[in-house]
Write an enzyme that holds these catalytic residues in place. Structure first.
Site: not given
Ligand code: DGL
Length: 287
Positions: A51-52, A19-20, A161, A82-84, A194
């Site tokens: 990451y978003g 994940d990020s 975070e 990570c969904n992103t 997540t």
């Molecule tokens: N945890 C990540 C997700 O499920 C993204 C968080 C981020 O923006 O880095 O999308």
């Protein structure tokens, strides 16, 4: 790329989860609970979180390099927790590493659409997830006949975070994201990032018991189990597997968060970006 394929020893190798940042730990804990004998590696790209708000191309580059790194460490299966990153890179990863079993994530719009009584669903996910083709396809497929309200909850990932899961700032932000949805009549909320399961207790207090909250992590752990079974990759070990975490950020920080949120312990080490590759810095010898 990665360790040579050996069907005898491959099942003994680790499942890798990335994940990020700390978000993927909300998936890792369910994987650990369902598959206690597996060795686990976790990678948090915390120097690049969030990451978003990044471009899809940039996230694709990170995800490919992280995958190579995890394969070098012997990963037998990779969970993109990570969904992103899944939205931006999963198709690319499957094309680039065709022999690697991947489990990806997407906001749980399908079960939400099946469960909503009022036909109104709220999705909390990052801006990156909302702009991905994967999300667009998901909506076209499963959200027909259902009204979907989206919120990118800007700043929530950063708060989590920084270790905050029930602070006043988190509460203010959550209220601003979900109260307008509730006013529209939403009865089902999807945790499409997540990181968000870590603020679920506070979110439940805010929305009350009549709103269904969906965290896809248990389903992702089940999918991981199914994929291991299908590829004959279940670890036959009788004792609990070891867990090792890497971060491109601050190892002490990740270790503190993991210690608070997980029911098992993990060694935490640093990984560093060198150009477009991730490496483990050589250990300094002190004697
Ligand atoms: N945890 C990540 C997700 O499920 C993204 C968080 C981020 O923006 O880095 O999308």
């Amino acid at each position: 790329m990665g360790k040579p394929y050996d069907p005898e020893t491959l099942p003994l190798q680790p499942i890798a989860v990335f994940d990020s940042g700390v978000g993927g730990l909300s998936v890792l804990r369910h994987i650990r609970a369902q598959l206690p004998h597996e060795q686990l590696i976790y990678l948090a790209d915390q120097i690049n979180v969030p990451y978003g708000s990044r471009s899809l191309a940039e996230i694709r580059t990170f995800s490919e390099a992280i995958t190579s790194f995890l394969l070098e460490l012997g990963a037998k299966l990779i969970v993109v927790a990570c969904n992103t990153a899944s939205g931006a890179a999963l198709t690319h990863l499957r094309q680039t590493f065709p022999d690697v079993p991947f489990v990806g994530m997407e906001p749980a719009v399908k079960p939400a659409a099946a469960q909503t009584k009022r036909g109104k669903v709220g999705v909390l996910a990052t801006a990156g997830t909302f702009k991905s083709q994967r999300y667009e396809a998901l909506m076209a497929r499963f959200a027909r006949g259902v009204q979907v309200f989206e919120s990118p909850c800007l700043g929530l990932v950063e708060l989590i975070e920084s270790g905050q899961t029930d602070s006043e700032a988190v509460e203010r932000l959550l209220r601003a994201c979900v109260l307008p949805m509730l006013a529209e009549g939403v009865d089902t909320l999807v945790l499409g990032c997540t990181h968000y399961p870590f603020v679920r207790p506070l979110l439940s207090q805010i929305v009350g018991p009549d709103i269904t909250i969906i965290d896809p992590a248990p389903a992702i752990a089940r999918q991981t189990t199914r994929l291991l079974e299908r590829h004959d990759l279940l670890n036959p070990a009788a004792r609990p597997g070891a867990a090792l975490a890497f971060t491109t950020g601050d190892a002490a920080n990740l270790s503190e968060f993991a210690g608070r949120m997980l029911a098992f312990s993990m060694e935490t080490e640093t990984a560093v970006w060198r150009g477009q590759s991730l490496i483990i810095p050589p250990r300094r010898t002190i004697w």
